[in-house]
Design a protein around this motif. Structure first.
Motif, PDB file in Angstrom:
ATOM      1  N   ALA A  15       0.832  -1.204   0.000  1.00  0.00           N
ATOM      2  CA  ALA A  15       0.000   0.000   0.000  1.00  0.00           C
ATOM      3  C   ALA A  15       0.866   1.253   0.000  1.00  0.00           C
ATOM      4  N   LEU A  16       0.437   2.251  -0.753  1.00  0.00           N
ATOM      5  CA  LEU A  16       1.079   3.562  -0.754  1.00  0.00           C
ATOM      6  C   LEU A  16       0.323   4.457   0.224  1.00  0.00           C
ATOM      7  N   LEU A  17       1.019   4.954   1.250  1.00  0.00           N
ATOM      8  CA  LEU A  17       0.428   5.882   2.220  1.00  0.00           C
ATOM      9  C   LEU A  17       0.915   7.288   1.903  1.00  0.00           C
ATOM     10  N   ILE A  18       0.010   8.158   1.510  1.00  0.00           N
ATOM     11  CA  ILE A  18       0.349   9.544   1.179  1.00  0.00           C
ATOM     12  C   ILE A  18      -0.088  10.420   2.350  1.00  0.00           C
ATOM     13  N   ILE A  19       0.882  11.026   3.019  1.00  0.00           N
ATOM     14  CA  ILE A  19       0.628  11.701   4.284  1.00  0.00           C
ATOM     15  C   ILE A  19       0.464  13.213   4.098  1.00  0.00           C
ATOM     16  N   ILE A  42       6.256  12.221  -5.455  1.00  0.00           N
ATOM     17  CA  ILE A  42       5.015  11.633  -4.939  1.00  0.00           C
ATOM     18  C   ILE A  42       4.077  11.332  -6.100  1.00  0.00           C
ATOM     19  N   GLY A  43       4.017  12.253  -7.058  1.00  0.00           N
ATOM     20  CA  GLY A  43       3.181  12.028  -8.236  1.00  0.00           C
ATOM     21  C   GLY A  43       3.611  10.815  -9.038  1.00  0.00           C
ATOM     22  N   PHE A  44       4.930  10.612  -9.200  1.00  0.00           N
ATOM     23  CA  PHE A  44       5.430   9.422  -9.900  1.00  0.00           C
ATOM     24  C   PHE A  44       4.955   8.150  -9.191  1.00  0.00           C
ATOM     25  N   LEU A  45       5.064   8.142  -7.876  1.00  0.00           N
ATOM     26  CA  LEU A  45       4.652   6.962  -7.109  1.00  0.00           C
ATOM     27  C   LEU A  45       3.150   6.751  -7.188  1.00  0.00           C
ATOM     28  N   LEU A  46       2.395   7.821  -7.066  1.00  0.00           N
ATOM     29  CA  LEU A  46       0.942   7.706  -7.155  1.00  0.00           C
ATOM     30  C   LEU A  46       0.528   7.163  -8.520  1.00  0.00           C
ATOM     31  N   ASP A  47       1.133   7.670  -9.581  1.00  0.00           N
ATOM     32  CA  ASP A  47       0.806   7.178 -10.922  1.00  0.00           C
ATOM     33  C   ASP A  47       1.172   5.700 -11.078  1.00  0.00           C
ATOM     34  N   ALA A  48       2.318   5.312 -10.516  1.00  0.00           N
ATOM     35  CA  ALA A  48       2.739   3.910 -10.603  1.00  0.00           C
ATOM     36  C   ALA A  48       1.762   3.007  -9.869  1.00  0.00           C
ATOM     37  N   ILE A  56      -4.052   2.315  -2.349  1.00  0.00           N
ATOM     38  CA  ILE A  56      -3.576   3.667  -2.023  1.00  0.00           C
ATOM     39  C   ILE A  56      -4.382   4.187  -0.837  1.00  0.00           C
ATOM     40  N   VAL A  57      -3.673   4.760   0.129  1.00  0.00           N
ATOM     41  CA  VAL A  57      -4.317   5.358   1.295  1.00  0.00           C
ATOM     42  C   VAL A  57      -3.906   6.823   1.353  1.00  0.00           C
ATOM     43  N   HIS A  58      -4.895   7.709   1.308  1.00  0.00           N
ATOM     44  CA  HIS A  58      -4.665   9.137   1.449  1.00  0.00           C
ATOM     45  C   HIS A  58      -4.943   9.520   2.900  1.00  0.00           C
ATOM     46  N   VAL A  59      -3.955  10.112   3.545  1.00  0.00           N
ATOM     47  CA  VAL A  59      -4.090  10.504   4.948  1.00  0.00           C
ATOM     48  C   VAL A  59      -4.252  12.015   5.010  1.00  0.00           C
ATOM     49  N   ARG A  60      -5.306  12.451   5.700  1.00  0.00           N
ATOM     50  CA  ARG A  60      -5.562  13.888   5.838  1.00  0.00           C
ATOM     51  C   ARG A  60      -5.538  14.267   7.309  1.00  0.00           C
ATOM     52  N   GLY A 115       0.774  -6.334   4.229  1.00  0.00           N
ATOM     53  CA  GLY A 115       1.844  -6.332   5.213  1.00  0.00           C
ATOM     54  C   GLY A 115       2.975  -5.382   4.900  1.00  0.00           C
ATOM     55  N   GLN A 116       2.898  -4.717   3.741  1.00  0.00           N
ATOM     56  CA  GLN A 116       3.966  -3.808   3.324  1.00  0.00           C
ATOM     57  C   GLN A 116       3.382  -2.450   2.971  1.00  0.00           C
ATOM     58  N   VAL A 117       4.030  -1.380   3.444  1.00  0.00           N
ATOM     59  CA  VAL A 117       3.562  -0.027   3.168  1.00  0.00           C
ATOM     60  C   VAL A 117       4.721   0.841   2.709  1.00  0.00           C
ATOM     61  N   VAL A 118       4.429   1.722   1.766  1.00  0.00           N
ATOM     62  CA  VAL A 118       5.385   2.724   1.301  1.00  0.00           C
ATOM     63  C   VAL A 118       4.840   4.073   1.721  1.00  0.00           C
TER      64      VAL A 118
END
Length: 201
Positions: A15-19, A42-48, A56-60, A115-118
């Motif tokens: 999972a991609l965690l965008i903080i 961050i945009g490169f990773l989000l697009d990938a 994808i998890v967006h944290v606000r 089990g894995q997060v970026v």
């Protein structure tokens, strides 16, 4: 110290965690920052992640303080347009730096067998580091993208002003001690292999 060996592959459902990529983080009052390429990375990773169908998890951050840039109901608390969640992407709201604290994030990941997060986003020495520490302590295989995060100049308790570059570097060193591997955006994107798109919601 977490492993520094080359990153060759990621879990199929990492999972991609965008903080905290919210409008308020761009306010000049926060001071001088480092890493002007962070948003691009961050945009490169989000697009990938979107292309590969990974979760994808967006944290606000929603502050309890009316003086905060993240006070609810004003533009600073809203996601930046480039990082607005799409339908099917998970959103959590937090009130403290740690994205795992009283948000249900740990359960959301476990229910889906993740089990894995970026981890990417802002700020390196606050919400990014707090989230990486919890991820590692909770047993997740955590990776922080060193060039997909940034921070600001910081004055210590003795009045010394530390450049954002130094604050960022020391925070990443803290993270790499025990909590998460630290990698570049290029390394992480290179390890993403497209998978069949499926619902993980």
């Amino acid at each position: 110290m977490r492993s520094s060996s080359p990153l060759t592959a990621l879990s199929a459902n990492a999972a991609l965690l965008i903080i905290d990529m919210q409008n308020g983080i761009n306010r000049p009052a926060l001071g001088r920052r480092n890493n002007p390429d962070a948003e691009r990375n961050i945009g490169f990773l989000l697009d990938a992640w979107r292309s590969a169908g990974r979760p994808i998890v967006h944290v606000r951050h929603i502050s309890r303080s009316p003086e905060s840039i993240f006070w609810p109901g004003q533009s600073g608390a809203e996601f930046q347009p480039r990082f607005t969640p799409l339908a099917g992407e998970h959103v959590i709201e937090k009130n403290v730096p740690d994205a795992f604290a009283q948000t249900g994030l740990e359960r959301w990941l476990h229910v889906r067998g993740i089990g894995q997060v970026v981890i990417v986003g802002v700020i390196t020495n606050n919400s990014v580091e707090a989230t990486a520490r919890s991820a590692g302590n909770l047993g997740f295989d955590a990776i922080v993208a060193s060039d997909a995060a940034f921070t600001f100049d910081l004055r210590d308790l003795n009045g010394r002003l530390w450049p954002a570059e130094d604050v960022h570097a020391l925070s990443l060193a803290n993270i790499a001690m025990d909590y998460a591997a630290v990698r570049t955006t290029k390394e992480i994107v290179g390890a993403v292999e497209p998978i069949e798109r499926r619902s993980l919601i």
